[in-house]
Scaffold this motif. Structure first.
Motif, PDB file in Angstrom:
ATOM      1  N   ALA A 348      77.405  84.261  62.778  1.00  0.00           N
ATOM      2  CA  ALA A 348      76.531  83.628  61.870  1.00  0.00           C
ATOM      3  C   ALA A 348      75.731  83.014  62.227  1.00  0.00           C
ATOM      4  CB  ALA A 348      77.902  83.012  60.290  1.00  0.00           C
ATOM      5  N   ASP A 349      75.985  82.210  63.416  1.00  0.00           N
ATOM      6  CA  ASP A 349      74.313  81.268  63.754  1.00  0.00           C
ATOM      7  C   ASP A 349      73.642  82.095  64.035  1.00  0.00           C
ATOM      8  OD1 ASP A 349      73.286  79.534  65.388  1.00  0.00           O
ATOM      9  OD2 ASP A 349      74.687  78.628  67.003  1.00  0.00           O
ATOM     10  N   PRO A 350      71.984  81.668  63.817  1.00  0.00           N
ATOM     11  CA  PRO A 350      70.808  82.485  63.988  1.00  0.00           C
ATOM     12  C   PRO A 350      70.291  81.595  65.450  1.00  0.00           C
ATOM     13  CG  PRO A 350      71.122  80.938  61.897  1.00  0.00           C
ATOM     14  CD  PRO A 350      72.678  80.561  62.552  1.00  0.00           C
ATOM     15  N   ASN A 351      71.756  80.614  65.920  1.00  0.00           N
ATOM     16  CA  ASN A 351      70.249  80.480  67.550  1.00  0.00           C
ATOM     17  C   ASN A 351      72.497  80.959  68.254  1.00  0.00           C
ATOM     18  OD1 ASN A 351      68.993  78.891  66.850  1.00  0.00           O
ATOM     19  ND2 ASN A 351      69.653  77.422  66.005  1.00  0.00           N
ATOM     20  N   PHE A 352      71.629  81.851  68.109  1.00  0.00           N
ATOM     21  CA  PHE A 352      72.738  82.802  68.850  1.00  0.00           C
ATOM     22  C   PHE A 352      72.817  83.390  70.339  1.00  0.00           C
ATOM     23  CE2 PHE A 352      71.663  87.325  69.505  1.00  0.00           C
ATOM     24  CZ  PHE A 352      70.702  87.079  68.332  1.00  0.00           C
ATOM     25  N   GLU A 353      73.961  83.144  70.932  1.00  0.00           N
ATOM     26  CA  GLU A 353      74.324  83.647  72.617  1.00  0.00           C
ATOM     27  C   GLU A 353      74.342  85.520  72.546  1.00  0.00           C
ATOM     28  OE1 GLU A 353      76.525  81.886  75.396  1.00  0.00           O
ATOM     29  OE2 GLU A 353      76.211  79.559  74.396  1.00  0.00           O
ATOM     30  N   ASN A 357      77.956  93.003  76.126  1.00  0.00           N
ATOM     31  CA  ASN A 357      78.323  94.210  76.165  1.00  0.00           C
ATOM     32  C   ASN A 357      77.724  94.653  75.262  1.00  0.00           C
ATOM     33  OD1 ASN A 357      81.345  94.173  77.766  1.00  0.00           O
ATOM     34  ND2 ASN A 357      81.786  93.090  76.562  1.00  0.00           N
ATOM     35  N   ASP A 358      77.179  93.902  74.525  1.00  0.00           N
ATOM     36  CA  ASP A 358      76.912  94.143  72.911  1.00  0.00           C
ATOM     37  C   ASP A 358      75.155  94.155  73.325  1.00  0.00           C
ATOM     38  OD1 ASP A 358      77.751  96.932  71.874  1.00  0.00           O
ATOM     39  OD2 ASP A 358      78.824  95.665  71.240  1.00  0.00           O
ATOM     40  N   PRO A 359      74.395  94.354  74.240  1.00  0.00           N
ATOM     41  CA  PRO A 359      73.010  92.646  73.762  1.00  0.00           C
ATOM     42  C   PRO A 359      72.509  93.362  72.856  1.00  0.00           C
ATOM     43  CG  PRO A 359      73.148  94.499  76.060  1.00  0.00           C
ATOM     44  CD  PRO A 359      74.047  94.836  74.833  1.00  0.00           C
ATOM     45  N   ASN A 360      72.245  94.429  71.944  1.00  0.00           N
ATOM     46  CA  ASN A 360      71.752  95.066  71.110  1.00  0.00           C
ATOM     47  C   ASN A 360      72.332  94.060  69.932  1.00  0.00           C
ATOM     48  OD1 ASN A 360      69.618  95.820  72.441  1.00  0.00           O
ATOM     49  ND2 ASN A 360      70.546  97.963  72.386  1.00  0.00           N
ATOM     50  N   LYS A 361      73.170  93.382  69.750  1.00  0.00           N
ATOM     51  CA  LYS A 361      73.957  92.917  67.988  1.00  0.00           C
ATOM     52  C   LYS A 361      73.071  91.545  68.036  1.00  0.00           C
ATOM     53  CE  LYS A 361      77.886  94.879  68.183  1.00  0.00           C
ATOM     54  NZ  LYS A 361      79.652  94.921  67.841  1.00  0.00           N
ATOM     55  N   LYS A 362      72.667  90.956  66.992  1.00  0.00           N
ATOM     56  CA  LYS A 362      71.691  90.083  66.743  1.00  0.00           C
ATOM     57  C   LYS A 362      72.218  89.497  65.296  1.00  0.00           C
ATOM     58  CE  LYS A 362      67.712  92.650  67.674  1.00  0.00           C
ATOM     59  NZ  LYS A 362      68.712  93.756  67.836  1.00  0.00           N
ATOM     60  N   HIS A 363      71.495  88.307  64.831  1.00  0.00           N
ATOM     61  CA  HIS A 363      72.003  88.138  64.170  1.00  0.00           C
ATOM     62  C   HIS A 363      71.669  88.610  63.151  1.00  0.00           C
ATOM     63  CE1 HIS A 363      72.502  84.078  61.127  1.00  0.00           C
ATOM     64  NE2 HIS A 363      70.998  84.301  61.093  1.00  0.00           N
ATOM     65  N   ASP A 364      72.177  88.689  62.006  1.00  0.00           N
ATOM     66  CA  ASP A 364      71.931  88.919  60.299  1.00  0.00           C
ATOM     67  C   ASP A 364      71.843  87.726  59.636  1.00  0.00           C
ATOM     68  OD1 ASP A 364      71.222  91.950  59.481  1.00  0.00           O
ATOM     69  OD2 ASP A 364      71.443  90.845  58.087  1.00  0.00           O
ATOM     70  N   PRO A 365      70.867  87.615  58.949  1.00  0.00           N
ATOM     71  CA  PRO A 365      70.296  86.683  57.568  1.00  0.00           C
ATOM     72  C   PRO A 365      71.060  86.939  57.001  1.00  0.00           C
ATOM     73  CG  PRO A 365      68.184  86.846  58.065  1.00  0.00           C
ATOM     74  CD  PRO A 365      68.950  88.095  59.216  1.00  0.00           C
ATOM     75  N   MET A 366      71.786  87.899  56.381  1.00  0.00           N
ATOM     76  CA  MET A 366      73.278  88.435  55.435  1.00  0.00           C
ATOM     77  C   MET A 366      74.029  87.232  56.303  1.00  0.00           C
ATOM     78  SD  MET A 366      71.927  89.349  52.707  1.00  0.00           S
ATOM     79  CE  MET A 366      73.898  90.294  52.077  1.00  0.00           C
ATOM     80  N   CYS A 367      74.480  87.093  57.583  1.00  0.00           N
ATOM     81  CA  CYS A 367      75.632  86.374  57.477  1.00  0.00           C
ATOM     82  C   CYS A 367      75.340  85.200  58.073  1.00  0.00           C
ATOM     83  CB  CYS A 367      76.004  87.553  59.142  1.00  0.00           C
ATOM     84  SG  CYS A 367      76.123  89.091  59.053  1.00  0.00           S
ATOM     85  N   ASP A 368      74.157  84.465  57.281  1.00  0.00           N
ATOM     86  CA  ASP A 368      73.986  83.242  58.268  1.00  0.00           C
ATOM     87  C   ASP A 368      74.781  82.416  56.670  1.00  0.00           C
ATOM     88  OD1 ASP A 368      73.167  80.335  57.887  1.00  0.00           O
ATOM     89  OD2 ASP A 368      71.565  80.976  57.944  1.00  0.00           O
ATOM     90  N   PRO A 369      75.926  81.611  56.450  1.00  0.00           N
ATOM     91  CA  PRO A 369      76.418  81.284  55.120  1.00  0.00           C
ATOM     92  C   PRO A 369      75.114  80.328  54.357  1.00  0.00           C
ATOM     93  CG  PRO A 369      77.270  80.307  57.358  1.00  0.00           C
ATOM     94  CD  PRO A 369      76.476  81.302  57.339  1.00  0.00           C
ATOM     95  N   ASN A 370      74.074  79.447  55.121  1.00  0.00           N
ATOM     96  CA  ASN A 370      73.283  78.852  54.341  1.00  0.00           C
ATOM     97  C   ASN A 370      71.721  79.687  53.815  1.00  0.00           C
ATOM     98  OD1 ASN A 370      75.052  76.679  55.337  1.00  0.00           O
ATOM     99  ND2 ASN A 370      74.753  76.688  57.505  1.00  0.00           N
ATOM    100  N   ALA A 371      71.892  80.774  53.982  1.00  0.00           N
ATOM    101  CA  ALA A 371      70.416  81.229  53.553  1.00  0.00           C
ATOM    102  C   ALA A 371      71.273  81.863  52.262  1.00  0.00           C
ATOM    103  CB  ALA A 371      70.407  82.973  55.619  1.00  0.00           C
TER     104      ALA A 371
END
Ligand code: BGC
Length: 409
Positions: A348-353, A357-371
């Motif tokens: 959920a967090d755009p400023n994620f760590e 194990n999965d360094p390519n997984k990123k924040h997708d804006p569709m997972c941001d509750p505020n977007a």
């Protein structure tokens, strides 16, 4: 055999998922249901319980059905960010997919010790649907070419189809994705063509799986007829449906199966529907048909799918749906829980760590509750807050799924 689910009486329960579920308040109500085991990176084959460990456990339990997900194509999740994978086409991904991923899986599955287990393989979630609708994304464009999704899936099906106890079901997205006739026909062609180029043709698949990791209901009980008109407008023209021909999974999968049979598939092919999170019970579930004469109000008051937008796919407040079961409807081999309830769709967090194990997984804006929703800026993503990386255990999300279960737990 025609339907491995109907022929199996003891379906494997993933002990790792089951432990997570039963450790949550109320979770023991569902902790003994079968969920799919995801082979979501090369290391998943051997690390932790590992594929062999799961199969040995299935043997020890006396299970006769094991369901796992093949999910590691190069350029994985090409139209989104949350589940980007470890392999890239530009970095020899297709070779690595074959040698380091599919071959070791097939090697383990071919152990004669497992010959009496019916093994169901869910093939590459979201991949071919992305080639139908998302070619404007460069990563998908690349996946549409050599060493991409077609070559990867053809290889996977060719290898898996050498094993008589493996049943492959190819992912077809969901009704809210491929349901428009402008997508449905091209998808039938693309996926049918691909299957026909495998070594065994139609004998390399048992069927197709729909709604994996999505939230589309099996049926909309108060909107059974998409052609019904309200205030002079067909209900499929409502904002929520955007003229989609399908308001529900059941009609969608039955028509998909027929379309494949029409182009040469055998009558034995069957459909699976992921019902882990499409129950839509709880206090907001409508109890009857709306009396409104405005088509949007009518649809919004009648639909059990409570999403703000039908394209919202990340961590939605759905509910646990129909329990896993064989032969729920004609043409449907089973309801299955492919996405294990309680596992996140994306962080959920755009400023994620980064996930180590999965360094390519990123924040997708569709997972941001505020977007806002990516496809329609006037509605929100509807995503639940605080979710971890895709696949991570998400206790708050799990609680919502229990509360909104339908049929109730
Ligand atoms: C993730 C996988 C995970 C699966 C099941 C996907 O979205 O990318 O890592 O295994 O969901 O939770």
């Amino acid at each position: 055999m025609d339907n491995p689910f109907a022929a199996s009486s003891s379906w494997y329960v993933n002990p790792e998922w089951s432990a997570n579920a039963s450790s949550e308040p109320g979770g023991s109500a569902i902790a003994n249901y079968s969920t799919a085991v995801w082979m979501d990176r090369i290391a998943a084959i051997t690390e932790g319980v590992g594929l062999r460990g799961h199969l040995d456990q299935a043997l020890a339990n006396g299970n006769d059905l094991f369901t796992f997900v093949v999910y590691n194509l190069p350029n994985r999740d090409c139209a989104a960010l949350a589940s980007n994978g470890e392999l890239l086409i530009s970095e020899n991904g297709f070779e690595r997919y074959k040698l380091e991923y599919i071959d070791p899986i097939v090697e383990i599955l071919s152990d004669p010790a497992y010959a009496d287990i019916n093994i169901v393989a869910v093939i590459e979630v979201d991949s071919l649907p992305n080639l139908v609708t998302n070619l404007s994304t460069p990563e998908c464009q690349e996946a549409n070419g050599p060493g991409g999704y077609r070559d990867g899936i053809r290889y996977a099906l060719n290898q898996l189809s050498t094993l008589p106890n493996v049943y492959s079901y190819v992912d077809i997205g969901n009704s809210g994705w491929l349901g428009w006739s402008s997508n449905f026909g091209p998808a039938v062609s693309l996926i049918g063509d691909l299957i026909e180029t495998t070594d065994k043709g139609w004998n390399s698949v048992a069927g197709f799986v729909s709604n994996t990791s999505n939230y589309a209901p099996v049926e909309e009980p108060f909107l059974p007829d998409p052609t019904l008109t309200v205030g002079g407008q067909p209900i499929r023209s409502a904002d929520f449906y955007e003229w989609n021909d399908y308001l529900e999974e059941l009609d969608f999968v039955q028509d998909w199966r027929q379309a494949m049979i029409d182009r040469g598939a055998p009558e034995t092919i069957g459909m699976l529907i992921d019902t882990g999170r499409n129950g839509w019970g709880g206090p907001d579930r409508p109890t009857g048909v709306s009396a409104s004469l405005d088509v949007n109000t009518y649809v919004n008051e009648s639909r059990i799918d409570r999403r703000e937008h039908r394209g919202n796919w990340c961590n939605q407040p759905g509910g646990v749906g129909f329990r896993p079961q064989a032969n729920p409807h004609p043409g449907v081999d089973a309801y299955v829980w492919v996405k294990p309830p309680g596992e996140s769709d994306g962080i959920a967090d755009p400023n994620f760590e980064q996930d180590p194990n999965d360094p390519n997984k990123k924040h997708d804006p569709m997972c941001d509750p505020n977007a806002s929703n990516r496809y329609d800026g006037s509605v929100s993503t509807g995503a639940l807050p605080n979710a971890p990386h895709a696949g991570g255990w998400f206790p708050e999300g799990f609680q919502v799924l229990l509360e909104n279960a339908y049929p109730p737990l």
